[in-house]
Design a protein around this motif. Structure first.
Motif, PDB file in Angstrom:
ATOM      1  N   PRO A  45      29.553  23.080  13.358  1.00 32.04           N
ATOM      2  CA  PRO A  45      29.935  24.090  14.232  1.00 32.04           C
ATOM      3  C   PRO A  45      31.257  24.664  13.791  1.00 32.04           C
ATOM      4  O   PRO A  45      31.617  25.682  14.216  1.00 32.04           O
ATOM      5  CB  PRO A  45      29.832  23.537  15.559  1.00 32.04           C
ATOM      6  N   TYR A  46      32.130  23.727  13.615  1.00 18.42           N
ATOM      7  CA  TYR A  46      33.396  23.922  13.242  1.00 18.42           C
ATOM      8  C   TYR A  46      33.640  24.793  12.157  1.00 18.42           C
ATOM      9  O   TYR A  46      34.351  25.987  12.181  1.00 18.42           O
ATOM     10  CB  TYR A  46      34.439  22.661  12.926  1.00 18.42           C
ATOM     11  N   LEU A  47      33.076  24.552  11.214  1.00 23.99           N
ATOM     12  CA  LEU A  47      33.254  25.650   9.996  1.00 23.99           C
ATOM     13  C   LEU A  47      32.312  27.050  10.419  1.00 23.99           C
ATOM     14  O   LEU A  47      32.760  28.118   9.924  1.00 23.99           O
ATOM     15  CB  LEU A  47      32.023  24.922   8.675  1.00 23.99           C
ATOM     16  N   GLY A 186      32.384  12.190  21.602  1.00 18.05           N
ATOM     17  CA  GLY A 186      32.369  13.547  21.511  1.00 18.05           C
ATOM     18  C   GLY A 186      31.725  14.039  22.714  1.00 18.05           C
ATOM     19  O   GLY A 186      31.641  15.434  22.876  1.00 18.05           O
ATOM     20  N   ALA A 187      30.945  13.164  23.578  1.00 15.02           N
ATOM     21  CA  ALA A 187      30.215  13.946  24.753  1.00 15.02           C
ATOM     22  C   ALA A 187      31.295  13.985  26.025  1.00 15.02           C
ATOM     23  O   ALA A 187      31.082  14.629  26.998  1.00 15.02           O
ATOM     24  CB  ALA A 187      29.096  13.083  25.103  1.00 15.02           C
ATOM     25  N   LEU A 188      32.245  13.290  25.888  1.00 19.33           N
ATOM     26  CA  LEU A 188      33.526  13.390  26.864  1.00 19.33           C
ATOM     27  C   LEU A 188      34.314  14.627  26.810  1.00 19.33           C
ATOM     28  O   LEU A 188      34.449  15.220  25.710  1.00 19.33           O
ATOM     29  CB  LEU A 188      34.571  12.134  26.855  1.00 19.33           C
ATOM     30  N   ASP A 189      34.789  15.080  28.115  1.00 20.62           N
ATOM     31  CA  ASP A 189      35.864  16.305  27.718  1.00 20.62           C
ATOM     32  C   ASP A 189      36.976  15.504  27.674  1.00 20.62           C
ATOM     33  O   ASP A 189      37.818  15.204  28.693  1.00 20.62           O
ATOM     34  CB  ASP A 189      35.763  17.179  28.887  1.00 20.62           C
ATOM     35  N   TYR A 290      20.991  25.231  23.701  1.00 22.63           N
ATOM     36  CA  TYR A 290      21.821  25.450  24.921  1.00 22.63           C
ATOM     37  C   TYR A 290      22.583  26.575  25.237  1.00 22.63           C
ATOM     38  O   TYR A 290      22.370  27.193  26.305  1.00 22.63           O
ATOM     39  CB  TYR A 290      22.903  24.085  24.949  1.00 22.63           C
ATOM     40  N   LEU A 291      23.205  27.067  24.247  1.00 24.79           N
ATOM     41  CA  LEU A 291      23.873  28.380  24.278  1.00 24.79           C
ATOM     42  C   LEU A 291      22.865  29.666  24.581  1.00 24.79           C
ATOM     43  O   LEU A 291      23.118  30.576  25.190  1.00 24.79           O
ATOM     44  CB  LEU A 291      24.807  28.731  23.207  1.00 24.79           C
ATOM     45  N   ARG A 292      21.685  29.450  23.657  1.00 18.95           N
ATOM     46  CA  ARG A 292      20.945  30.533  23.795  1.00 18.95           C
ATOM     47  C   ARG A 292      20.034  30.718  25.003  1.00 18.95           C
ATOM     48  O   ARG A 292      19.731  31.781  25.533  1.00 18.95           O
ATOM     49  CB  ARG A 292      19.968  30.621  22.521  1.00 18.95           C
ATOM     50  N   TYR A 293      19.737  29.490  25.542  1.00 19.69           N
ATOM     51  CA  TYR A 293      18.610  29.636  26.570  1.00 19.69           C
ATOM     52  C   TYR A 293      18.948  28.976  27.928  1.00 19.69           C
ATOM     53  O   TYR A 293      18.330  29.232  28.770  1.00 19.69           O
ATOM     54  CB  TYR A 293      17.502  28.893  26.055  1.00 19.69           C
ATOM     55  N   SER A 294      19.874  27.919  27.797  1.00 20.99           N
ATOM     56  CA  SER A 294      20.198  27.291  29.347  1.00 20.99           C
ATOM     57  C   SER A 294      21.590  27.035  29.399  1.00 20.99           C
ATOM     58  O   SER A 294      21.785  26.980  30.855  1.00 20.99           O
ATOM     59  CB  SER A 294      19.973  25.680  28.678  1.00 20.99           C
ATOM     60  N   ALA A 295      22.568  27.919  28.822  1.00 18.61           N
ATOM     61  CA  ALA A 295      23.882  27.803  29.466  1.00 18.61           C
ATOM     62  C   ALA A 295      24.283  29.163  30.282  1.00 18.61           C
ATOM     63  O   ALA A 295      23.639  29.909  30.297  1.00 18.61           O
ATOM     64  CB  ALA A 295      24.763  28.060  28.156  1.00 18.61           C
ATOM     65  N   PRO A 296      25.161  28.602  31.225  1.00 19.75           N
ATOM     66  CA  PRO A 296      25.638  29.930  32.241  1.00 19.75           C
ATOM     67  C   PRO A 296      26.312  30.648  31.338  1.00 19.75           C
ATOM     68  O   PRO A 296      26.876  30.349  30.286  1.00 19.75           O
ATOM     69  CB  PRO A 296      26.351  29.131  33.363  1.00 19.75           C
ATOM     70  N   GLY A 307      33.673  23.077  21.260  1.00 24.37           N
ATOM     71  CA  GLY A 307      33.765  21.717  21.847  1.00 24.37           C
ATOM     72  C   GLY A 307      32.586  21.816  22.997  1.00 24.37           C
ATOM     73  O   GLY A 307      31.965  20.580  23.120  1.00 24.37           O
ATOM     74  N   THR A 308      31.945  22.822  23.228  1.00 25.43           N
ATOM     75  CA  THR A 308      30.572  22.885  24.289  1.00 25.43           C
ATOM     76  C   THR A 308      29.358  22.394  23.385  1.00 25.43           C
ATOM     77  O   THR A 308      28.850  21.406  23.752  1.00 25.43           O
ATOM     78  CB  THR A 308      30.354  24.271  24.911  1.00 25.43           C
ATOM     79  N   ILE A 309      29.304  22.895  22.148  1.00 16.29           N
ATOM     80  CA  ILE A 309      28.411  22.363  21.491  1.00 16.29           C
ATOM     81  C   ILE A 309      28.513  21.023  21.103  1.00 16.29           C
ATOM     82  O   ILE A 309      27.435  20.457  20.760  1.00 16.29           O
ATOM     83  CB  ILE A 309      28.489  23.484  19.958  1.00 16.29           C
ATOM     84  N   GLY A 310      29.669  20.477  20.844  1.00 16.79           N
ATOM     85  CA  GLY A 310      29.793  19.352  20.475  1.00 16.79           C
ATOM     86  C   GLY A 310      29.382  18.282  21.417  1.00 16.79           C
ATOM     87  O   GLY A 310      28.719  17.188  21.399  1.00 16.79           O
ATOM     88  N   ARG A 311      29.748  18.621  22.694  1.00 19.27           N
ATOM     89  CA  ARG A 311      29.429  17.523  23.899  1.00 19.27           C
ATOM     90  C   ARG A 311      28.002  17.452  24.085  1.00 19.27           C
ATOM     91  O   ARG A 311      27.734  16.777  24.168  1.00 19.27           O
ATOM     92  CB  ARG A 311      30.264  18.118  25.088  1.00 19.27           C
ATOM     93  N   VAL A 312      27.264  18.905  24.245  1.00 24.33           N
ATOM     94  CA  VAL A 312      26.095  18.847  24.392  1.00 24.33           C
ATOM     95  C   VAL A 312      25.363  18.202  23.358  1.00 24.33           C
ATOM     96  O   VAL A 312      24.240  17.520  23.768  1.00 24.33           O
ATOM     97  CB  VAL A 312      25.440  20.474  24.473  1.00 24.33           C
TER      98      VAL A 312
END
Length: 547
Positions: A45-47, A186-189, A290-296, A307-312
């Motif tokens: 996701p970073y690249l 990675g899951a922690l903020d 998550y971002l396509r179907y479930s994220a607010p 960071g969101t993709i990595g944590r999820v």
């Protein structure tokens, strides 16, 4: 007649108990697996966030198999002949860990480093940032393979033969701990924990944590272990010839394998075409779902989407790792070991109170071969559903289920290969070869504590260690080559289905961004991997019929 190798000292490990000594010896694997986990979780996701297309990202990941194919044998051969006063393995571990740590920090701050030399805005800055990031990933992969090869060799060098199996068991535990710690971090903020002291994004903070963990864990092992020192390798010209002969034999032998070893290698080949896209893209796939179907809405427009993709994605891989860890503990109790299969009439006598229950259970215990075959089908059945997944819960469930087949993938091939190697070694030693003891000797000279090992090079094929080195090297070849094939498959899929920039990680209104309609490219790669895993199940079935 070649001169004997000469050594000084005795390998030692600090610690008051065997468990502590084993933990200290294998502690470096925690940092190594932590780093691998961060790379597999965040670098794709970073690249993509930097603007690279998925087809180009897939080509970046050729670094993994390429570095393994080159660095492990090269570092092994160089380290075998090292006469450093610090030992043969630890200098490579320390230098490699330093290079990995520096490369991780460069990877986290690529934009800022490029900004010191190029204007912050414009295509030149963007292209230079991507180039530096890719070079940093290659540096991480090549250096960490050197650290990993040296760490594994250090375990073999340090432990006596009766303790080798225990050392391998502790190594597996540390690998599992490293995965869990890495995915947990990675899951922690981390921003809410460290603020901006370690960087202003989750990825930057993780590179700092990973670099620190690697240096700390490698430092603990290097401090706790004392290696014996190589003084002389004997006839240097003969040693160089032996290294070349070993590599030549590896290539020649791979084209003329014993039937059962060949069958095991082909199972591994098809199996790893399936596992490659899962290991490198599953986190990104879960995050995209998550971002396509479930994220607010606020999550989709947050400044740190990476960071969101990595944590999820890390949360799903934490569950995956937990199931793998539990599976590696529980499965050996409920699966019949190959040694039990070879003696079907033998059943250990259980206590009388539970004898009926135990005997009934023994009847239904599957063999390891059967369990391995069904694990391929379980993985295939899970991944074949990925193109139709439309929720985070379903994506996480499919990833978690794969923890069971992954536990068997890390266990079964080495078990079967070990059985075949021992069978071939026993056959060789009782037929056309003499034992090592008949033609070799070990002498410890009291003056200076110099250990001289006398060994006739003609003993090579009669030695279990030589057979293990050759055939395990070939198994590694059948593990590495599928990753090149997986890279090519991913490149083709992404070039056709998602030729533009990823919509989840590209800037709003950015040129060249593809839409979210149609099949997800990563899901298609996972689907193809599922088909290859089904082929691996058939190959495993065929293995049971090979004599």
């Amino acid at each position: 007649m070649p001169q004997p190798s000469s050594w000084v000292g005795t390998p030692k490990i600090k610690g008051s108990s065997e468990s502590i000594r084993m933990a200290l010896l294998t502690a470096s694997l925690i940092g190594i697996q932590f780093t691998w986990g961060i790379e597999m979780t965040y670098c794709t996701p970073y690249l993509l966030e930097l603007g690279l297309t998925k087809s180009k990202v897939s080509l970046v990941w050729i670094a993994g198999p390429l570095s393994g194919l080159i660095m492990q044998p090269v570092v092994g051969i160089i380290a075998d002949r090292s006469k450093s006063k610090w030992g043969r393995r630890r200098p490579f571990m320390v230098v490699g860990a330093a290079i990995v740590s520096l490369s991780l920090l460069v990877l986290g701050w690529t934009a800022e480093i490029v900004g010191l030399f190029v204007a912050a805005d414009g295509e030149v800055h963007k292209a230079s940032t991507i180039l530096l990031a890719v070079l940093s990933i290659y540096a991480v992969d090549f250096a960490i393979n050197a650290v990993q090869a040296s760490t594994r060799s250090l375990i073999v060098d340090t432990l006596p033969i009766p303790k080798q199996q225990l050392g391998s068991a502790w190594a597996s535990r540390m690998v599992a701990v490293g995965h869990l710690v890495g995915y947990g971090a990675g899951a922690l903020d981390l921003g809410s924990i460290f603020g901006t002291r370690l960087g202003d994004t989750q990825f930057k903070q993780l590179t700092v944590v990973a670099a620190t963990a690697l240096c700390l864990s490698v430092g603990i092992t290097c401090f706790a272990v004392t290696e014996r020192i190589l003084i002389s390798t004997g006839d240097e010209e003969e040693q160089e010839q032996s290294a070349w002969q070993m590599m030549k034999k590896l290539l020649v032998t791979s084209t003329n394998l014993p039937p059962r070893i060949s069958a095991i290698c082909w199972v591994q080949f098809w199996c790893w075409i399936g596992w490659f896209p899962f290991l490198f893209y599953s986190t990104t796939w879960v995050g995209e779902i998550y971002l396509r179907y479930s994220a607010p809405v606020e999550a989709r427009t947050a400044p740190d989407t990476l960071g969101t993709i990595g944590r999820v994605g890390s949360l799903s891989l934490i569950v995956f790792s937990l199931i793998t860890f539990l599976g590696s503990i529980i499965l050996p109790w409920i699966i019949k070991a190959p040694s039990d299969v070879s003696k079907p009439d033998f059943t250990p006598r259980p206590p009388a109170a539970i004898a009926p229950l135990v005997l009934e259970f023994e009847k239904y215990k599957p063999s390891l071969l059967t369990a391995w075959k069904w694990s391929h089908l379980l993985f295939a059945g899970s991944m074949i559903l990925t193109p139709w997944v439309g929720s985070l819960r379903s994506a996480t469930a499919l990833v978690a289920i794969c923890g069971i087949p992954w536990a068997l993938a890390c266990w079964a091939p080495f078990t079967f290969m070990g059985i075949e190697i021992n069978r071939l070694s026993t056959s060789a030693s009782t037929s056309s070869y003499h034992t090592v003891a008949a033609r070799g000797s070990i002498e410890l000279e009291p003056d200076g504590g110099v250990l001289r090992i006398h060994h006739n090079p003609d003993d090579a094929e009669g030695s279990t260690g030589e057979l293990a080195g050759v055939y395990l090297g070939i198994l590694n070849l059948y593990t590495t080559l599928p990753q090149f094939i997986g890279t090519f498959i991913s490149w083709v899929v992404f070039s056709v289905l998602e030729p533009g920039k990823s919509p989840e990680l590209a800037g709003e209104g950015e040129e060249g961004v593809h839409g979210t309609e149609g099949p997800n490219g990563i899901a298609v790669c996972l689907f193809i991997g599922a088909v290859c895993s089904a082929v691996a199940a058939y190959a495993t079935h065929r293995l049971g019929k090979v004599q």
